[in-house]
Motif scaffolding. Structure first.
Motif, mmCIF file in Angstrom:
data_model
loop_
_atom_site.group_PDB
_atom_site.id
_atom_site.type_symbol
_atom_site.label_atom_id
_atom_site.label_comp_id
_atom_site.label_asym_id
_atom_site.label_seq_id
_atom_site.Cartn_x
_atom_site.Cartn_y
_atom_site.Cartn_z
ATOM 1 N N THR A 240 0.840 -1.194 0.000
ATOM 2 C CA THR A 240 0.000 0.000 0.000
ATOM 3 C C THR A 240 0.876 1.246 0.000
ATOM 4 N N GLN A 241 0.781 2.021 -1.053
ATOM 5 C CA GLN A 241 1.581 3.245 -1.172
ATOM 6 C C GLN A 241 0.910 4.402 -0.451
ATOM 7 N N PRO A 242 1.677 5.283 0.209
ATOM 8 C CA PRO A 242 3.131 5.187 0.397
ATOM 9 C C PRO A 242 3.492 4.184 1.496
ATOM 10 N N VAL A 243 4.661 3.554 1.329
ATOM 11 C CA VAL A 243 5.128 2.568 2.304
ATOM 12 C C VAL A 243 6.018 3.273 3.325
ATOM 13 N N TYR A 244 5.644 3.182 4.591
ATOM 14 C CA TYR A 244 6.434 3.778 5.675
ATOM 15 C C TYR A 244 7.113 2.647 6.449
ATOM 16 N N LEU A 245 8.441 2.668 6.467
ATOM 17 C CA LEU A 245 9.191 1.573 7.065
ATOM 18 C C LEU A 245 8.894 1.412 8.555
ATOM 19 N N ASN A 246 8.724 2.549 9.256
ATOM 20 C CA ASN A 246 8.460 2.439 10.695
ATOM 21 C C ASN A 246 7.109 1.777 10.974
ATOM 22 N N GLN A 247 6.129 2.003 10.109
ATOM 23 C CA GLN A 247 4.836 1.359 10.273
ATOM 24 C C GLN A 247 4.910 -0.134 9.952
ATOM 25 N N VAL A 248 5.721 -0.478 8.957
ATOM 26 C CA VAL A 248 5.938 -1.903 8.647
ATOM 27 C C VAL A 248 6.575 -2.606 9.844
ATOM 28 N N MET A 249 7.577 -1.958 10.452
ATOM 29 C CA MET A 249 8.231 -2.542 11.621
ATOM 30 C C MET A 249 7.270 -2.633 12.810
ATOM 31 N N ALA A 250 6.376 -1.657 12.940
ATOM 32 C CA ALA A 250 5.368 -1.697 14.003
ATOM 33 C C ALA A 250 4.431 -2.891 13.796
ATOM 34 N N GLY A 251 4.019 -3.116 12.548
ATOM 35 C CA GLY A 251 3.158 -4.264 12.250
ATOM 36 C C GLY A 251 3.845 -5.585 12.541
ATOM 37 N N LEU A 252 5.116 -5.692 12.166
ATOM 38 C CA LEU A 252 5.879 -6.914 12.439
ATOM 39 C C LEU A 252 6.082 -7.117 13.941
ATOM 40 N N THR A 253 6.263 -6.021 14.671
ATOM 41 C CA THR A 253 6.427 -6.108 16.125
ATOM 42 C C THR A 253 5.163 -6.647 16.779
ATOM 43 N N ILE A 254 4.003 -6.131 16.351
ATOM 44 C CA ILE A 254 2.732 -6.608 16.892
ATOM 45 C C ILE A 254 2.542 -8.088 16.588
ATOM 46 N N THR A 255 2.988 -8.521 15.420
ATOM 47 C CA THR A 255 2.868 -9.928 15.042
ATOM 48 C C THR A 255 3.808 -10.812 15.856
ATOM 49 N N THR A 256 4.974 -10.280 16.217
ATOM 50 C CA THR A 256 6.004 -11.069 16.896
ATOM 51 C C THR A 256 5.771 -11.193 18.402
ATOM 52 N N ILE A 257 5.235 -10.158 19.029
ATOM 53 C CA ILE A 257 5.105 -10.128 20.494
ATOM 54 C C ILE A 257 4.347 -11.332 21.069
ATOM 55 N N PRO A 258 3.189 -11.747 20.515
ATOM 56 C CA PRO A 258 2.499 -12.917 21.083
ATOM 57 C C PRO A 258 3.346 -14.182 21.075
ATOM 58 N N ILE A 259 4.135 -14.372 20.014
ATOM 59 C CA ILE A 259 4.986 -15.561 19.941
ATOM 60 C C ILE A 259 6.064 -15.508 21.016
ATOM 61 N N LEU A 260 6.670 -14.339 21.210
ATOM 62 C CA LEU A 260 7.686 -14.189 22.249
ATOM 63 C C LEU A 260 7.096 -14.434 23.634
ATOM 64 N N LEU A 261 5.903 -13.918 23.884
ATOM 65 C CA LEU A 261 5.269 -14.105 25.190
ATOM 66 C C LEU A 261 4.941 -15.575 25.437
ATOM 67 N N ILE A 262 4.426 -16.246 24.415
ATOM 68 C CA ILE A 262 4.107 -17.674 24.550
ATOM 69 C C ILE A 262 5.362 -18.469 24.871
ATOM 70 N N TYR A 263 6.460 -18.127 24.186
ATOM 71 C CA TYR A 263 7.705 -18.865 24.419
ATOM 72 C C TYR A 263 8.281 -18.557 25.795
ATOM 73 N N ILE A 264 8.284 -17.288 26.190
ATOM 74 C CA ILE A 264 8.869 -16.895 27.475
ATOM 75 C C ILE A 264 8.143 -17.562 28.645
ATOM 76 N N PHE A 265 6.808 -17.537 28.614
ATOM 77 C CA PHE A 265 6.029 -18.065 29.734
ATOM 78 C C PHE A 265 5.781 -19.575 29.617
ATOM 79 N N GLY A 266 5.985 -20.137 28.415
ATOM 80 C CA GLY A 266 5.689 -21.557 28.249
ATOM 81 C C GLY A 266 6.890 -22.465 28.166
ATOM 82 N N GLN A 267 8.112 -21.885 28.033
ATOM 83 C CA GLN A 267 9.280 -22.732 27.794
ATOM 84 C C GLN A 267 9.585 -23.677 28.955
#
Length: 280
Positions: A240-267
């Motif tokens: 989707t133009q215009p592409v803002y890199l900081n927003q892309v990184m924010a989206g990836l961060t939101i996607t990554t956080i649940p996986i990190l939390l599951i691993y941290i508390f479940g390992q």
């Protein structure tokens, strides 16, 4: 004694080096999601790109606010939560029942089924994408959560993990329950599940990570953009133009956080070594 200490030190240094190497992209992603596009471009390739701008703390969450204002990101997040929950709970029930049957019940052609499981583990799900999609389409399940979930509910690898774990449970425990008049269903719910938390948590985490990160299958099943999960929605940010890199990184961060939390508390619950008998 001195030699063993040196080897131990070398081992830890190597492990730390690999940990830092693998953490760098994640740290850069988190830090970039708090900066402006100009800051990211200016600091690219320098150590500053891994360090948050503490003097600009009040604007750290601006990229997230802009992301949610431009896209229906909260809807995609809830889609992922819903889809993943359905897949995880359905898969745990189906795979554990199948594993218990193969481990403890007199199932016809049990050896053939076990051999088939080992063969199916070798073949990736992607190799039968087209055939499964045609079946789902014939059942009119495209654009539905069950069209997404059904191909993932039964997994040869997960059935095998449950079967191996259940085989270690002493048969005397089950035989005593039979003597007391318990049915197979009651034994499974009242005895097997409570003492099998390690394998349920292990398989649950594996299924969660796989379904949360799944991209290709949801893209094939859903034709309506508002039904996309996060993994697919993040890709929309790059298209989707215009592409803002900081927003892309924010989206990836939101996607990554649940996986990190599951691993941290479940390992600490993942298949501990002291469960060789199936009972803590």
């Amino acid at each position: 004694m001195k030699k063993s200490r040196v080897l131990s030190l070398i081992k830890w240094l190597v492990l730390i080096a690999f940990a830092v190497l693998f953490l760098f992209p994640t740290i850069w992603m988190f830090v970039s999601s708090t900066k402006t596009v100009a800051e990211i471009s200016r600091e690219m390739g320098t150590i500053s790109s891994f360090i948050p701008n503490f003097s600009n703390f009040q604007h750290w969450f601006d990229p997230y606010k802009e992301l949610f204002s431009r896209f229906q990101f909260s809807r995609h997040f809830m889609n992922s939560v819903y889809y993943t929950s359905v897949i995880v709970f359905s898969s745990l029930l189906v795979n554990s029942l199948a594993g218990y049957a193969l481990a403890k019940l007199d199932v016809p052609y049990k050896k053939v089924i076990k051999g088939t499981l080992l063969i199916l583990i070798i073949f990736p799900f992607q190799s039968v994408f087209i055939q499964i999609f045609l079946i789902i389409n014939e059942l009119n399940l495209t654009n539905t959560v069950w069209g997404l979930a059904l191909p993932h509910i039964g997994g040869a690898f997960y059935i095998y993990l449950f079967m191996i774990f259940f085989q270690k449970i002493p048969k005397e425990l089950i035989e005593s329950a039979y003597i007391d008049g318990a049915s197979n269903w009651k034994i499974f719910w009242k005895i097997i599940i409570p003492i099998s938390k390690p394998v349920y948590l292990t398989v649950g985490i594996l299924i969660f990570v796989g379904s949360w990160n799944d991209y290709v299958w949801p893209l094939m099943i859903f034709t309506e953009a508002d039904k996309y999960p996060l993994a697919v929605a993040v890709n929309i940010l790059n298209e989707t133009q215009p592409v803002y890199l900081n927003q892309v990184m924010a989206g990836l961060t939101i996607t990554t956080i649940p996986i990190l939390l599951i691993y941290i508390f479940g390992q600490k619950y993942i298949m501990p070594q002291n469960t060789s008998s199936g009972i803590k």
